[in-house]
Each structure stands twice: as structure tokens, then as C-alpha cells.
Enzyme design. Structure first.
Site, PDB file in Angstrom:
ATOM      1  N   ARG A  69       0.649  23.484  45.526  1.00 31.66           N
ATOM      2  CA  ARG A  69       1.508  22.397  45.974  1.00 31.66           C
ATOM      3  C   ARG A  69       2.780  23.000  46.557  1.00 31.66           C
ATOM      4  NH1 ARG A  69      -2.178  19.483  45.976  1.00 31.66           N
ATOM      5  NH2 ARG A  69      -2.522  17.545  44.839  1.00 31.66           N
TER       6      ARG A  69
ATOM      7  N   ILE B  95      -9.487  27.092  39.963  1.00 32.06           N
ATOM      8  CA  ILE B  95      -9.324  27.625  41.325  1.00 32.06           C
ATOM      9  C   ILE B  95      -8.859  29.079  41.282  1.00 32.06           C
ATOM     10  CG2 ILE B  95      -8.067  27.347  43.518  1.00 32.06           C
ATOM     11  CD1 ILE B  95      -8.098  24.276  42.916  1.00 32.06           C
TER      12      ILE B  95
ATOM     13  N   HIS C 272      -2.724  21.452  54.590  1.00 33.18           N
ATOM     14  CA  HIS C 272      -3.270  20.941  53.324  1.00 33.18           C
ATOM     15  C   HIS C 272      -4.765  20.594  53.461  1.00 33.18           C
ATOM     16  CE1 HIS C 272      -2.020  18.765  49.370  1.00 33.18           C
ATOM     17  NE2 HIS C 272      -3.255  19.231  49.280  1.00 33.18           N
ATOM     18  N   ILE C 273      -5.543  21.639  53.763  1.00 31.50           N
ATOM     19  CA  ILE C 273      -6.978  21.425  53.989  1.00 31.50           C
ATOM     20  C   ILE C 273      -7.839  22.164  52.961  1.00 31.50           C
ATOM     21  CG2 ILE C 273      -6.831  20.896  56.459  1.00 31.50           C
ATOM     22  CD1 ILE C 273      -7.545  23.880  57.000  1.00 31.50           C
TER      23      ILE C 273
ATOM     24  N   VAL D  23      -7.486  16.812  42.839  1.00 31.60           N
ATOM     25  CA  VAL D  23      -7.395  17.471  41.532  1.00 31.60           C
ATOM     26  C   VAL D  23      -5.947  17.425  41.047  1.00 31.60           C
ATOM     27  CG1 VAL D  23      -7.129  19.816  42.499  1.00 31.60           C
ATOM     28  CG2 VAL D  23      -7.951  19.538  40.179  1.00 31.60           C
ATOM     29  N   GLY D  24      -5.006  17.524  41.987  1.00 29.08           N
ATOM     30  CA  GLY D  24      -3.592  17.457  41.628  1.00 29.08           C
ATOM     31  C   GLY D  24      -3.225  16.036  41.224  1.00 29.08           C
TER      32      GLY D  24
HETATM   33  C1  DGY Z   1      -6.041  18.076  45.598  1.00 29.35           C
HETATM   34  O1  DGY Z   1      -7.171  17.688  45.371  1.00 29.35           O
HETATM   35  O2  DGY Z   1      -5.138  18.060  44.753  1.00 29.35           O
HETATM   36  C2  DGY Z   1      -5.784  18.520  46.992  1.00 29.35           C
HETATM   37  O3  DGY Z   1      -4.656  19.305  47.085  1.00 29.35           O
HETATM   38  C3  DGY Z   1      -5.648  17.321  47.879  1.00 29.35           C
HETATM   39  O4  DGY Z   1      -4.548  16.591  47.545  1.00 29.35           O
END
Ligand code: DGY
Length: 326
Positions: A244, A164, A292-293, A83-84
Site C-alpha cells: 500500500r 505474498i 496498482h495492478i 486482500v487489503g
Molecule cells: C488488494 O487486493 O488489496 C489489492 O491491492 C487491490 O486493492
């Protein structure tokens, strides 16, 4: 070698994206894959994108002007499995007429869920307590041992109230906080239904017992959580970041945690990623870090793969993507 000129060429930056998406891509495109599941080195990326019409990438691949230039004029679509999009030079893509597909929506619930896991693990000192069981620190029951702040009656401040952030707010409600505050670029109608109140950033950080960063990384949010902000937070605050690493000045966070300016932190994202094993932040007892999960549940990762592949196929066909960065 591409012997079928009728199919577009796509470069896939790692071999282990879920097959459900890759199979969709294979039906319509000719794929070249970087066959190593570590991050493709920049010089290899520059070589492999040459002449491609699309790139299937993810957040560790920096798609900057140099990569776009190396790919050349045939490049029409970037599909990122995330998504980022802070790893992609979006302005440069726009200038070159390259469309960018991404994967919001399908990962919202998974990421909100992980944010809650981190929040509970941090406030209730779950990892610290769990370690005691294995290292002999668990003696007889003790009334003050491993106590942490709960969520009930707390003020929870959410920074970034997009998909989110909103889902995190909804998941906080059953824990009976006193109030949920949020800061976002605009006030959101849905906030009223959830019971969240819009406040300025300064109010959010000074009045919350728990601050949760759910914002994208951009020029406005880079290092927004810095010494100045940590100093103005309550000393009892728990800070959570599942967005992030770049939204936090990590050295300032380290100092704030070490000096007791804030109580604890829970991070799913850091700078750098992965963290080096000798990073001083790993010596702190009052931090919980996951690697980062946020979106790491099986169904979600499959969906992300499907959406990324479909975005690429649709984009190459000149059709509307499932999710396109506008
Ligand atoms: C996103 O989807 O941005 C998650 O952080 C994985 O990079």
C-alpha cells in the site's frame, strides 16, 4: 425498488466487477449497483447503503463509521474485493457485529508475480531503456549504458512475510541471491524451507541490496519507510512496494531517490492513487511505477469476484465465509 422481501439487499459499488461473482450474488440477493466505474463519491455511497444488508466494495471505497451508520442496523456483511482491508474501519464493524469478507489466497500468486515484474523492471532499468528505443536514445552498443544491479548475489530483504511475502521469496530463489532476509511480526517456520532468515527491521533495511515491502497497511506500518529509514539504507538499494502507498512517506522517498540516498524504486502503489500527472515523483528517471495492478490477471480477478460474492452470501446466511477477517 425491492419487491422481493425474501432476498437481502446488497449494494455493489461499481458496475464492472467480473460477472462470475455478480451472477452468484444475483441468485441469492437483490442488487443495487453504482453504475459508474469511477469511484463512487462519498455522499452517493452514504445514500446508496441505506437499508442494505451487505455491501460489495473494493479498496477505493472508504467504509468508515459514517458509512456504517448511514447503512443502519440491517447491515450484516461487507465483502471487499481485495486482500487489503485498510479502507474498512474493522473495529467499528466488530462493534456493530458486521462481518467482513475479503479475498486473500486467490490473489497471492498474481501479486507475487507482479512484484517480481516490478523488481526486474527496476533493477534492469527496463522502462528507462525501453523509452530510449522510441526516443532516439539508442545509439551504438555501449558497455556501461543502461547497466543496473542484478539479483544474483544480492541480499534481498522482504518486509512482511505473509502469503505474498513468502511467494515473493520463493520466486527470488531461482535468481540466486546471496541471502533472503525477512522481517515479520513473528518468525515463520516456512521460512526455513524457502531459505529466508528472520531479522529485525533495522537489520533488514541496513543490510539489504533490495528491500521489498509486502506488508499490510496498519498503524504499525504507516509511513514506516521514511527519511530515517531511507537514510540508513545502502545507497545502492532498490526499493519495491507492492503493498500500500501508505507504508511509505512518499515525499521522503522522492527526496531519497532524487538525492541519490537510494538507487531506484519500483512501486505498484502510491499516495494518492491515481497519481496526479504533475506529481514530482514522475519526473525521476530512477523509478518504475505501475498503477496498482498487483492482482490484475483475468483469472485472479474472476476468482476475487467469486470469493467476494460467496463471502457475502455465506455471511448473510450466517455460515462460515471462504475468507473472513478475524
Ligand atoms: C488488494 O487486493 O488489496 C489489492 O491491492 C487491490 O486493492
Amino acid at each position: 425498488m425491492n419487491l422481493d422481501n425474501s432476498k437481502p439487499n446488497v449494494f455493489v459499488t461499481r458496475p464492472d466487477f467480473p460477472e462470475v461473482g455478480i451472477n452468484i450474488l444475483k441468485e441469492k440477493c437483490l442488487i443495487t449497483t453504482w453504475n459508474n466505474s469511477s469511484v463512487i463519491p462519498k455522499e452517493e455511497l452514504l445514500k446508496h447503503v441505506v437499508g442494505k444488508q451487505a455491501i460489495f466494495c473494493y479498496s477505493a471505497n472508504k467504509i468508515d463509521a459514517e458509512v456504517l451508520e448511514a447503512a443502519g442496523p440491517y447491515l450484516k456483511v461487507i465483502g471487499t474485493f481485495s486482500v487489503g482491508c485498510d479502507h474498512i474501519n474493522l473495529k467499528e464493524c466488530q462493534k456493530r457485529g458486521i462481518r467482513v469478507g475479503y479475498t486473500p489466497d486467490v490473489l497471492t500468486d498474481a501479486t507475487a508475480e507482479l512484484t517480481m515484474a516490478l523488481l526486474l523492471a527496476t533493477t534492469r532499468r527496463l522502462i528507462e531503456a525501453n523509452k530510449q528505443v522510441y526516443t532516439g536514445g539508442w545509439s551504438s552498443w555501449s558497455p556501461k549504458w543502461m547497466c543496473g544491479p542484478g539479483l544474483k548475489d544480492s541480499v534481498i530483504g522482504i518486509f512482511g512475510f505473509g502469503r505474498i511475502g513468502q511467494e515473493v521469496a520463493k520466486r527470488c530463489v531461482p535468481f540466486k541471491p546471496k541471502q533472503i532476509l525477512y522481517t515479520s511480526r513473528t518468525e515463520k517456520e516456512v521460512a526455513e524451507e524457502i531459505g529466508a532468515k528472520y531479522v529485525e527491521f533495522k537489520v533488514l533495511v541496513t543490510s539489504s541490496d533490495i528491500v521489498i515491502a509486502c506488508c499490510p497497511l496498519n498503524d504499525e506500518t504507516r509511513n514506516i519507510f521514511n527519511k530515517n529509514v531511507f537514510t540508513n539504507m545502502k545507497k545502492s538499494v532498490v526499493f519495491i512496494n507492492s503493498s500500500r502507498g501508505g507504508v511509505v512517506d512518499q515525499e521522503d522517498l522522492y527526496n531519497a531517490l532524487k538525492n541519490g540516498n537510494i538507487y531506484a524504486a519500483g512501486l505498484d502503489v502510491t499516495t494518492p492513487e491515481p497519481l496526479q500527472l504533475d506529481d514530482p515523483i514522475l519526473t525521476l528517471p530512477n523509478i518504475v511505477i505501475s498503477p496498482h495492478i498487483g492482482s490484475a490477471n483475468i483469472a485472479t480477478r474472476n476468482d476475487m469476484s467469486i470469493v467476494t460474492a460467496k463471502n457475502i452470501v455465506l455471511g448473510l446466511q450466517g455460515q462460515e465465509m471462504i475468507s473472513e477477517v478475524k
